[in-house]
Scaffold this active site. Structure first.
Site, mmCIF file in Angstrom:
data_model
loop_
_atom_site.group_PDB
_atom_site.id
_atom_site.type_symbol
_atom_site.label_atom_id
_atom_site.label_comp_id
_atom_site.label_asym_id
_atom_site.label_seq_id
_atom_site.Cartn_x
_atom_site.Cartn_y
_atom_site.Cartn_z
ATOM 1 N N ASP A 3 0.824 -1.210 0.000
ATOM 2 C CA ASP A 3 0.000 0.000 0.000
ATOM 3 C C ASP A 3 0.864 1.269 0.000
ATOM 4 O OD1 ASP A 3 -2.297 1.463 0.022
ATOM 5 O OD2 ASP A 3 -2.764 1.143 2.133
ATOM 6 N N ASN A 54 -10.497 -3.316 -6.843
ATOM 7 C CA ASN A 54 -9.687 -2.342 -7.593
ATOM 8 C C ASN A 54 -10.248 -2.033 -8.986
ATOM 9 O OD1 ASN A 54 -6.460 -3.396 -6.207
ATOM 10 N ND2 ASN A 54 -7.856 -1.788 -5.536
HETATM 11 C C1 FPP Z 1 -2.045 0.043 -3.229
HETATM 12 O O1 FPP Z 1 -1.534 1.361 -3.220
HETATM 13 C C2 FPP Z 1 -1.436 -0.694 -4.324
HETATM 14 C C3 FPP Z 1 -2.115 -1.309 -5.317
HETATM 15 C C4 FPP Z 1 -3.588 -1.298 -5.424
HETATM 16 C C5 FPP Z 1 -1.416 -1.998 -6.394
HETATM 17 C C6 FPP Z 1 -0.127 -2.661 -6.004
HETATM 18 C C7 FPP Z 1 0.636 -2.939 -7.214
HETATM 19 C C8 FPP Z 1 1.967 -2.873 -7.346
HETATM 20 C C9 FPP Z 1 2.922 -2.610 -6.249
HETATM 21 C C10 FPP Z 1 2.552 -3.093 -8.651
HETATM 22 C C11 FPP Z 1 2.961 -4.513 -8.813
HETATM 23 C C12 FPP Z 1 1.977 -5.132 -9.638
HETATM 24 C C13 FPP Z 1 2.126 -6.273 -10.296
HETATM 25 C C14 FPP Z 1 1.066 -6.655 -11.179
HETATM 26 C C15 FPP Z 1 3.291 -7.174 -10.194
HETATM 27 P P1 FPP Z 1 -2.553 2.548 -3.466
HETATM 28 O O2 FPP Z 1 -2.628 2.800 -4.907
HETATM 29 O O3 FPP Z 1 -3.879 2.239 -2.837
HETATM 30 O O4 FPP Z 1 -1.846 3.717 -2.721
HETATM 31 P P2 FPP Z 1 -2.543 4.910 -1.927
HETATM 32 O O5 FPP Z 1 -3.312 4.285 -0.790
HETATM 33 O O6 FPP Z 1 -1.404 5.722 -1.467
HETATM 34 O O7 FPP Z 1 -3.442 5.614 -2.895
#
Ligand code: FPP
Length: 241
Positions: free
Chosen positions: A22, A70
């Site tokens: 996250d 998502n």
């Molecule tokens: C949450 O951070 C993260 C995700 C929903 C996606 C995680 C994906 C990766 C790390 C890329 C790797 C992917 C693959 C397919 C290998 P957020 O976007 O919710 O962050 P925020 O809470 O700060 O908005």
């Protein structure tokens, strides 16, 4: 019957670590970048953490990369995450295979483009015999969805209600044959489970570092393992006096 993995009681390195990666969005925003740039930075970090995990002797590493919820993110972000998965397989598969990583997917491939489904299946098939580390990619995965999927499959199979126990349910989950996570890490300071491994984490230890996922480096992983080593895992039981 109740399955209790007491073999993990005395281990200092968890056998199975699961990570909610996250904070990519906030990492990007703080740099004035689009959210997808945060996911790309998070993807770069995967290399570091996969290698560090293998070196530490972690046998199973589960990564929550895309949840069933998502899909409701902006279309550009969803498309970006699909491209990232595709690129990661193109760029990293051969090296991961040479290093003995076995790739496992949990969740539904249905919903991804046909080409991406094929790519993921190829990665799974290619690495099936590898034994250095198991990388379990939770992509289009939701814990509740997994349980509903299992119930439907049991009903379709005509399972006798008297035969339903924890071991049988385990066999109907995407995670069949995998051990439950010993340690779950959620980066970025948020403290929620967000539909991740709902059935499997009932006795997992949880760890919530403040850093965003792109900044969760090898040192942070070591800190998480050190913290885990201090935990007293009782699995609902008490030590004999
Ligand atoms: C949450 O951070 C993260 C995700 C929903 C996606 C995680 C994906 C990766 C790390 C890329 C790797 C992917 C693959 C397919 C290998 P957020 O976007 O919710 O962050 P925020 O809470 O700060 O908005």
């Amino acid at each position: 019957m109740t399955t209790v993995h007491t073999d993990q009681k005395t281990k200092t390195v968890p056998r199975h670590v699961a990570i909610i990666m996250d904070g990519n969005g906030r990492w990007a925003r703080e740099r004035g970048l689009p959210r997808v740039a945060g996911h790309r930075a998070g993807t770069e970090n995967l290399r570091t953490i996969i290698r560090a995990s293998a070196n530490l002797g972690i046998e199973y590493l589960t990564l929550y990369a895309f949840s069933t919820e998502n899909w409701s993110r902006p279309k550009a972000e969803v498309t970006g995450l699909m491209h990232i998965l595709s690129d990661v397989i193109d760029r990293e598969l051969d090296e991961l295979n040479e290093e003995g990583a076995r790739l496992i997917h949990i969740g539904h491939l249905k919903g991804l483009s046909k080409a991406l489904q094929k790519k993921v299946r190829h990665a799974i098939d290619l690495t099936r015999g590898n034994q250095q580390i198991n990388i379990i990619l939770a992509f289009n995965y939701g814990g509740r969805d997994e349980i509903i999927h299992a119930i439907k499959a049991m009903l379709k199979d005509g399972v006798d209600p008297d035969d339903v126990d924890e071991d049988l349910v385990n066999q109907y989950l995407f995670t069949r044959d995998l051990p439950d996570p010993d340690l779950v890490i959620r980066t970025s300071g948020e403290q929620r489970t967000s539909n991740f491994l709902t059935w499997q984490t009932v006795y997992s230890e949880w760890y919530f570092p403040q850093v965003y996922w792109p900044d969760f480096d090898e040192d942070e992983l070591r800190k998480a393992i050190e913290d885990y080593a201090t935990r007293d895992r009782r699995f609902g039981a008490l030590e004999e006096s």
